[in-house]
Structure formats: C-alpha cells, structure tokens
Scaffold this motif. Structure first.
Motif, short mmCIF file in Angstrom:
data_model
loop_
_atom_site.label_atom_id
_atom_site.label_comp_id
_atom_site.label_asym_id
_atom_site.label_seq_id
_atom_site.Cartn_x
_atom_site.Cartn_y
_atom_site.Cartn_z
N LEU A 191 0.90 -1.41 -0.10
CA LEU A 191 -0.02 -0.03 0.03
C LEU A 191 0.91 1.21 -0.13
CD1 LEU A 191 -2.69 -0.95 2.87
CD2 LEU A 191 -2.99 -0.97 0.36
N PRO A 192 0.24 2.49 -0.51
CA PRO A 192 1.01 3.51 -0.33
C PRO A 192 1.22 3.92 1.24
CG PRO A 192 -0.86 3.93 -1.83
CD PRO A 192 -0.88 2.59 -1.15
N PHE A 194 0.62 6.70 2.97
CA PHE A 194 -0.46 7.14 3.83
C PHE A 194 -1.72 5.88 4.27
CE2 PHE A 194 -5.26 8.03 3.92
CZ PHE A 194 -5.07 9.04 4.86
N TRP A 195 -1.62 4.87 3.40
CA TRP A 195 -2.73 3.90 3.73
C TRP A 195 -2.10 2.61 4.59
CZ3 TRP A 195 -7.64 4.66 3.30
CH2 TRP A 195 -8.02 5.52 2.34
N GLN A 196 -0.93 2.70 4.48
CA GLN A 196 -0.13 1.86 5.69
C GLN A 196 -0.27 2.20 7.05
OE1 GLN A 196 4.05 0.88 4.66
NE2 GLN A 196 3.79 1.02 2.42
N THR A 197 -0.14 3.42 6.94
CA THR A 197 -0.37 4.43 8.45
C THR A 197 -1.98 4.01 8.98
OG1 THR A 197 1.12 6.04 8.00
CG2 THR A 197 -0.39 6.53 9.73
N VAL A 198 -2.81 4.00 8.13
CA VAL A 198 -4.15 3.93 8.54
C VAL A 198 -4.47 2.61 8.84
CG1 VAL A 198 -6.47 3.99 7.26
CG2 VAL A 198 -5.02 5.92 6.91
N SER A 199 -3.81 1.48 8.09
CA SER A 199 -4.03 0.27 8.44
C SER A 199 -3.62 -0.04 9.74
CB SER A 199 -3.13 -0.77 7.40
OG SER A 199 -3.49 -0.41 6.17
#
Length: 253
Positions: A191-192, A194-199
C-alpha cells in the motif's frame, strides 16, 4: 468453582453445533473453498508471490482468521442472546451459579466451536495450497487467544443486543470489512505510505499479521506487538464484562 455447572452450559452450547451442522461446519468450508477458487484464479495468476510465499498460501491465515472471528463473535452472541430472548436467562441468574462460571461455559463453548472450524478450514486449505507452519505452538496460541477474546466480545454483544438486527450488526457489517482491510489478502507493504499508516489503526491487522507469522515467519507487524494487542483486547472485554455483571446491565430488567 462449580465445574458441573460449567460443564452443563458448555455441553449444551456444543450440542448446538451438532444441530446446526450445515450452517456451522459445511457452510464455512464451502465459502473458504470458493475464496481459494476465486482468488486463486483471479488474483493468483497476477500475483505469483507475496514476500516469497505463493499467493494462495499467503492468504490462508487471513481466511482462517476471517472465519474464526466471525464464528466466535456469532456463537458468543447467540449463546447468551437466546436465553434473554426466551426468558430463560432468569433461570440462569437465579441458579446457584456465579457469573464467572456462566461466562466460562458460554465463552468456552463459543471459542471451542471457532477453533474447531478454524482447524477444519486449515485442513481444507491444505487441499488447495502447500502450507508450512514454522511455529505450530504459536499458531495455536494466536488461535486460542483470538478465539477466547472474540467469543467474549460476542458474549458482550449478545447481552447488549435487543433484537436480531443488533445481534448481527457487528459480525455481518463490522468484522468482514475490518478483516478484508486488515491485510488478510495482501501485505500492507504493497500500500502507499498513507494507507499503511491508516492500516495500523485496524485491530484485525495485528491478529492476521501475528497469525501469518506463525505460518511463514513473515509479518507486517512485530509478532510481539500482535500478542500485546490481543492482550489489550482481552483486557478490555474482561473489564466490560466485570462492569456488566456488577451493574446488571441489560440482564436484570
């Protein structure tokens, strides 16, 4: 500790699994087989490997965790909801049985059902992909702790629910999206940023990651952190149950 009472509740709830064999066992096996067929055909041909593991083998721990969470929450919720629905909860509350014994009986049965289904799914997966379990003891630890924790969460949902819609709200509308978005079918490294952080705010990520590590030694999150997160979830559930039994929330009304 009244072990006879615990045994009675446990065996009564386990008997439900025999009465609903089609829904409890056969349905998850068919669903998992379809996942392997669909994902293996549609995605497996495009993604050969993830972190050195074939795609079919990579998604196996995620599929087991998806089924385990859903089964444990549903069984835990239904187990205590139906006595409330039929009014037999008052017989349990008036019996010489402590709330601790009631929880052990109901949660133990729900967790046992989830573990049995999880092991059946594991056996089913072996017909589709080549599996290796590098840390079998830790695999069982992750499976048992997850089953107990989310059976307890289901028990809490069953107490909270006033109708069948509320009863199915979490297992049907909350758990599947969290599981799909928790790295069950992909590594969050894909994932990009940003979405790694969200995950990392998705609690299911830690369950799936730790469970996958026990199979292949690869993880999106340190397995120690995964165990800590499960311990946190377990502590939260125990705290909620303590409050429910102390206040009689939705039990005595």
């Amino acid at each position: 500790m009244n072990w006879e009472a615990i045994k009675s509740i446990y065996l009564f709830e386990m008997a439900r699994m025999k009465r609903t064999l089609l829904q409890s066992v056969i349905s998850p096996v068919i669903t998992t087989s379809l996942y392997f067929i669909v994902f293996g055909t549609a995605i497996g041909t495009r993604i050969q490997e993830v972190n050195g593991v074939s795609y079919g083998a990579f998604i196996t721990p995620g599929l087991i965790m998806l089924t385990l969470l859903g089964q444990c929450i549903s069984n835990g919720a239904i187990g205590i909801y139906f006595p409330k629905f039929t009014g037999t909860i008052y017989e349990i509350l008036s019996a010489p049985v402590s709330m601790t014994e009631v929880v052990i009986g109901y949660v133990g049965a729900a967790a046992s059902k989830g573990i049995i289904i999880g092991l059946i799914i594991l056996a089913t997966a072996s017909f589709f992909v080549d599996l290796s379990i590098q840390h079998p003891v830790m695999m069982l630890v992750f499976m048992v702790l997850t089953a107990i924790t989310f059976s307890m969460a289901g028990f809490i949902i069953g107490i909270w629910a006033d109708n069948f819609e509320q009863l199915n709200l979490v297992p049907m509308l909350v758990v599947p999206p969290l599981t799909f978005l928790g790295g069950s079918f992909y590594s969050i490294d894909m994932l990009p940023p940003f979405w790694q952080t969200v995950s990392h705010f998705n609690p299911v990520l830690y369950l799936v990651s730790g469970f996958r590590w026990s199979f292949y030694g690869i993880a999106d999150v340190n397995p120690v952190i995964s165990l800590v997160m499960i311990a946190v979830f377990l502590t939260i559930c125990l705290s909620l149950l303590f409050w429910i039994f102390r206040t009689g929330y939705r039990l005595r009304k």
